[in-house]
Design a protein around this motif. Structure first.
Motif, PDB file in Angstrom:
ATOM      1  N   CYS A 145       0.859  -1.281  -0.026  1.00  0.00           N
ATOM      2  CA  CYS A 145      -0.058   0.235   0.081  1.00  0.00           C
ATOM      3  C   CYS A 145       0.829   1.269   0.029  1.00  0.00           C
ATOM      4  CB  CYS A 145      -0.944  -0.147   1.135  1.00  0.00           C
ATOM      5  SG  CYS A 145      -2.031   1.391   1.381  1.00  0.00           S
ATOM      6  N   GLU A 146       0.356   2.219  -0.786  1.00  0.00           N
ATOM      7  CA  GLU A 146       1.124   3.540  -0.702  1.00  0.00           C
ATOM      8  C   GLU A 146       0.911   4.278   0.751  1.00  0.00           C
ATOM      9  OE1 GLU A 146      -2.007   6.016  -3.438  1.00  0.00           O
ATOM     10  OE2 GLU A 146      -0.216   5.186  -4.302  1.00  0.00           O
ATOM     11  N   CYS A 147       0.091   3.838   1.566  1.00  0.00           N
ATOM     12  CA  CYS A 147       0.084   4.713   2.659  1.00  0.00           C
ATOM     13  C   CYS A 147       1.178   4.359   3.633  1.00  0.00           C
ATOM     14  CB  CYS A 147      -1.502   4.027   3.376  1.00  0.00           C
ATOM     15  SG  CYS A 147      -1.437   2.316   4.357  1.00  0.00           S
ATOM     16  N   ARG A 148       2.001   3.753   3.324  1.00  0.00           N
ATOM     17  CA  ARG A 148       3.181   3.204   4.098  1.00  0.00           C
ATOM     18  C   ARG A 148       4.070   4.486   4.522  1.00  0.00           C
ATOM     19  NH1 ARG A 148       8.642   0.399   2.695  1.00  0.00           N
ATOM     20  NH2 ARG A 148       9.589   0.145   4.495  1.00  0.00           N
ATOM     21  N   ASN A 149       4.146   5.363   3.548  1.00  0.00           N
ATOM     22  CA  ASN A 149       4.883   6.566   3.665  1.00  0.00           C
ATOM     23  C   ASN A 149       4.056   7.701   3.998  1.00  0.00           C
ATOM     24  OD1 ASN A 149       7.231   5.121   2.689  1.00  0.00           O
ATOM     25  ND2 ASN A 149       6.636   5.235   0.474  1.00  0.00           N
ATOM     26  N   ARG A 152       0.653  -6.150   3.061  1.00  0.00           N
ATOM     27  CA  ARG A 152       0.967  -6.566   1.807  1.00  0.00           C
ATOM     28  C   ARG A 152       0.243  -7.539   1.311  1.00  0.00           C
ATOM     29  NH1 ARG A 152       7.743  -6.507   2.789  1.00  0.00           N
ATOM     30  NH2 ARG A 152       7.734  -4.179   3.011  1.00  0.00           N
ATOM     31  N   TYR A 153      -0.029  -7.802  -0.149  1.00  0.00           N
ATOM     32  CA  TYR A 153      -0.591  -8.856  -0.828  1.00  0.00           C
ATOM     33  C   TYR A 153       0.473  -9.270  -1.616  1.00  0.00           C
ATOM     34  CZ  TYR A 153      -5.323  -7.090   0.058  1.00  0.00           C
ATOM     35  OH  TYR A 153      -6.495  -7.012   0.742  1.00  0.00           O
ATOM     36  N   THR A 154       0.441 -10.794  -2.098  1.00  0.00           N
ATOM     37  CA  THR A 154       1.514 -11.600  -2.946  1.00  0.00           C
ATOM     38  C   THR A 154       0.418 -11.892  -4.214  1.00  0.00           C
ATOM     39  OG1 THR A 154       0.921 -13.462  -1.808  1.00  0.00           O
ATOM     40  CG2 THR A 154       2.997 -12.353  -1.200  1.00  0.00           C
ATOM     41  N   GLU A 195       0.083  -1.875 -10.783  1.00  0.00           N
ATOM     42  CA  GLU A 195      -0.859  -1.188  -9.650  1.00  0.00           C
ATOM     43  C   GLU A 195      -2.305  -1.515  -9.648  1.00  0.00           C
ATOM     44  OE1 GLU A 195      -0.331   3.024 -10.481  1.00  0.00           O
ATOM     45  OE2 GLU A 195       1.607   3.305 -10.193  1.00  0.00           O
ATOM     46  N   LEU A 196      -2.660  -2.280  -8.385  1.00  0.00           N
ATOM     47  CA  LEU A 196      -3.911  -2.661  -8.298  1.00  0.00           C
ATOM     48  C   LEU A 196      -4.522  -1.729  -6.922  1.00  0.00           C
ATOM     49  CD1 LEU A 196      -3.488  -6.532  -8.556  1.00  0.00           C
ATOM     50  CD2 LEU A 196      -4.312  -4.984 -10.321  1.00  0.00           C
ATOM     51  N   LYS A 197      -5.922  -1.729  -7.397  1.00  0.00           N
ATOM     52  CA  LYS A 197      -6.600  -1.028  -6.367  1.00  0.00           C
ATOM     53  C   LYS A 197      -7.228  -2.318  -5.295  1.00  0.00           C
ATOM     54  CE  LYS A 197      -9.813   2.539  -5.516  1.00  0.00           C
ATOM     55  NZ  LYS A 197     -10.522   3.781  -6.030  1.00  0.00           N
ATOM     56  N   LYS A 198      -6.848  -2.413  -4.030  1.00  0.00           N
ATOM     57  CA  LYS A 198      -7.138  -3.436  -3.069  1.00  0.00           C
ATOM     58  C   LYS A 198      -7.707  -2.788  -1.910  1.00  0.00           C
ATOM     59  CE  LYS A 198      -5.114  -7.628  -4.776  1.00  0.00           C
ATOM     60  NZ  LYS A 198      -6.303  -8.395  -4.466  1.00  0.00           N
ATOM     61  N   PHE A 199      -8.117  -3.707  -0.861  1.00  0.00           N
ATOM     62  CA  PHE A 199      -8.385  -2.955   0.642  1.00  0.00           C
ATOM     63  C   PHE A 199      -7.324  -3.108   1.382  1.00  0.00           C
ATOM     64  CE2 PHE A 199      -9.982  -3.615   4.886  1.00  0.00           C
ATOM     65  CZ  PHE A 199     -10.704  -2.612   4.830  1.00  0.00           C
ATOM     66  N   CYS A 200      -6.983  -1.990   2.169  1.00  0.00           N
ATOM     67  CA  CYS A 200      -6.051  -1.864   2.933  1.00  0.00           C
ATOM     68  C   CYS A 200      -6.478  -1.854   4.366  1.00  0.00           C
ATOM     69  CB  CYS A 200      -5.057  -0.581   2.898  1.00  0.00           C
ATOM     70  SG  CYS A 200      -3.513  -0.323   3.855  1.00  0.00           S
ATOM     71  N   ARG A 201      -5.936  -2.792   5.121  1.00  0.00           N
ATOM     72  CA  ARG A 201      -6.502  -2.808   6.658  1.00  0.00           C
ATOM     73  C   ARG A 201      -6.067  -1.684   7.470  1.00  0.00           C
ATOM     74  NH1 ARG A 201      -5.218  -8.658   8.776  1.00  0.00           N
ATOM     75  NH2 ARG A 201      -4.268  -8.904   6.789  1.00  0.00           N
ATOM     76  N   GLN A 202      -4.875  -0.875   7.207  1.00  0.00           N
ATOM     77  CA  GLN A 202      -4.597  -0.012   8.020  1.00  0.00           C
ATOM     78  C   GLN A 202      -5.112   1.341   7.492  1.00  0.00           C
ATOM     79  OE1 GLN A 202      -0.195   0.014   7.090  1.00  0.00           O
ATOM     80  NE2 GLN A 202       0.331  -1.286   9.085  1.00  0.00           N
ATOM     81  N   CYS A 203      -5.358   1.596   6.155  1.00  0.00           N
ATOM     82  CA  CYS A 203      -6.207   2.632   5.976  1.00  0.00           C
ATOM     83  C   CYS A 203      -7.804   2.558   6.127  1.00  0.00           C
ATOM     84  CB  CYS A 203      -5.764   2.929   4.360  1.00  0.00           C
ATOM     85  SG  CYS A 203      -4.278   3.175   3.867  1.00  0.00           S
ATOM     86  N   CYS A 248      -9.802   1.411   3.720  1.00  0.00           N
ATOM     87  CA  CYS A 248     -10.487   1.636   2.652  1.00  0.00           C
ATOM     88  C   CYS A 248      -9.602   1.227   1.392  1.00  0.00           C
ATOM     89  CB  CYS A 248     -10.454   3.302   2.498  1.00  0.00           C
ATOM     90  SG  CYS A 248      -8.899   4.091   2.255  1.00  0.00           S
ATOM     91  N   HIS A 249     -10.297   1.266   0.332  1.00  0.00           N
ATOM     92  CA  HIS A 249      -9.758   0.898  -0.810  1.00  0.00           C
ATOM     93  C   HIS A 249      -8.439   1.643  -1.492  1.00  0.00           C
ATOM     94  CE1 HIS A 249     -13.167  -1.935  -0.758  1.00  0.00           C
ATOM     95  NE2 HIS A 249     -12.159  -2.973  -1.686  1.00  0.00           N
ATOM     96  N   THR A 250      -7.371   1.290  -1.728  1.00  0.00           N
ATOM     97  CA  THR A 250      -6.329   2.358  -1.893  1.00  0.00           C
ATOM     98  C   THR A 250      -5.353   1.502  -3.089  1.00  0.00           C
ATOM     99  OG1 THR A 250      -4.650   1.349  -0.356  1.00  0.00           O
ATOM    100  CG2 THR A 250      -6.173   3.567   0.047  1.00  0.00           C
ATOM    101  N   ILE A 251      -4.443   2.272  -3.767  1.00  0.00           N
ATOM    102  CA  ILE A 251      -3.620   1.566  -4.714  1.00  0.00           C
ATOM    103  C   ILE A 251      -2.361   1.051  -4.089  1.00  0.00           C
ATOM    104  CG2 ILE A 251      -2.147   2.416  -6.632  1.00  0.00           C
ATOM    105  CD1 ILE A 251      -4.225   4.515  -7.277  1.00  0.00           C
ATOM    106  N   PHE A 252      -2.369  -0.286  -4.493  1.00  0.00           N
ATOM    107  CA  PHE A 252      -1.152  -1.101  -4.017  1.00  0.00           C
ATOM    108  C   PHE A 252      -0.202  -1.247  -5.297  1.00  0.00           C
ATOM    109  CE2 PHE A 252      -3.672  -2.102  -0.638  1.00  0.00           C
ATOM    110  CZ  PHE A 252      -3.092  -2.717   0.433  1.00  0.00           C
ATOM    111  N   LYS A 253       1.089  -0.814  -4.865  1.00  0.00           N
ATOM    112  CA  LYS A 253       2.283  -0.862  -6.122  1.00  0.00           C
ATOM    113  C   LYS A 253       3.135  -2.053  -5.928  1.00  0.00           C
ATOM    114  CE  LYS A 253       2.088   3.950  -6.686  1.00  0.00           C
ATOM    115  NZ  LYS A 253       2.815   5.251  -6.693  1.00  0.00           N
ATOM    116  N   GLU A 254       3.460  -2.523  -6.964  1.00  0.00           N
ATOM    117  CA  GLU A 254       4.362  -3.557  -6.918  1.00  0.00           C
ATOM    118  C   GLU A 254       5.819  -3.096  -6.376  1.00  0.00           C
ATOM    119  OE1 GLU A 254       6.780  -6.590 -10.093  1.00  0.00           O
ATOM    120  OE2 GLU A 254       5.103  -5.529 -10.610  1.00  0.00           O
ATOM    121  N   ILE A 255       6.227  -3.787  -5.467  1.00  0.00           N
ATOM    122  CA  ILE A 255       7.586  -3.686  -4.918  1.00  0.00           C
ATOM    123  C   ILE A 255       8.521  -4.794  -5.477  1.00  0.00           C
ATOM    124  CG2 ILE A 255       6.803  -2.184  -2.902  1.00  0.00           C
ATOM    125  CD1 ILE A 255       7.346  -4.769  -1.088  1.00  0.00           C
ATOM    126  N   LYS A 256       9.968  -4.579  -5.089  1.00  0.00           N
ATOM    127  CA  LYS A 256      10.897  -5.581  -5.604  1.00  0.00           C
ATOM    128  C   LYS A 256      10.713  -6.720  -4.973  1.00  0.00           C
ATOM    129  CE  LYS A 256      15.673  -5.224  -6.902  1.00  0.00           C
ATOM    130  NZ  LYS A 256      16.778  -4.567  -7.042  1.00  0.00           N
TER     131      LYS A 256
END
Length: 65
Positions: free
Chosen positions: A15-19, A32-34, A47-55, A57-65
């Motif tokens: 999730c992009e809410c991390r920062n 995180r999702y896998t 980039e996928l829109k998924k549910f974040c338990r911390q936010c 709400c539904h937010t954009i999840f970006k692929e990380i390394k």
């Protein structure tokens, strides 16, 4: 002899809410999702829109390394 895995790889979505500091967090840690993707069809990062338990709400999840 074993077969090669081919073009399909496992990716991690974060999730992009991390920062962001202004989000009210429900729990500690990073959520995180896998998933998997075909490396040949989608060479760019996903980039996928998924549910974040911390936010909460539904937010954009970006692929990380």
């Amino acid at each position: 002899m074993g077969k090669s895995k081919g073009a399909r790889i496992t990716i991690t979505l974060e999730c992009e809410c991390r920062n962001t500091n202004n989000v009210v967090k429900r729990s500690n840690g990073i959520f995180r999702y896998t998933s998997s993707k075909n490396r040949r069809n989608t060479p760019n990062r996903i980039e996928l829109k998924k549910f974040c338990r911390q936010c909460n709400c539904h937010t954009i999840f970006k692929e990380i390394k």
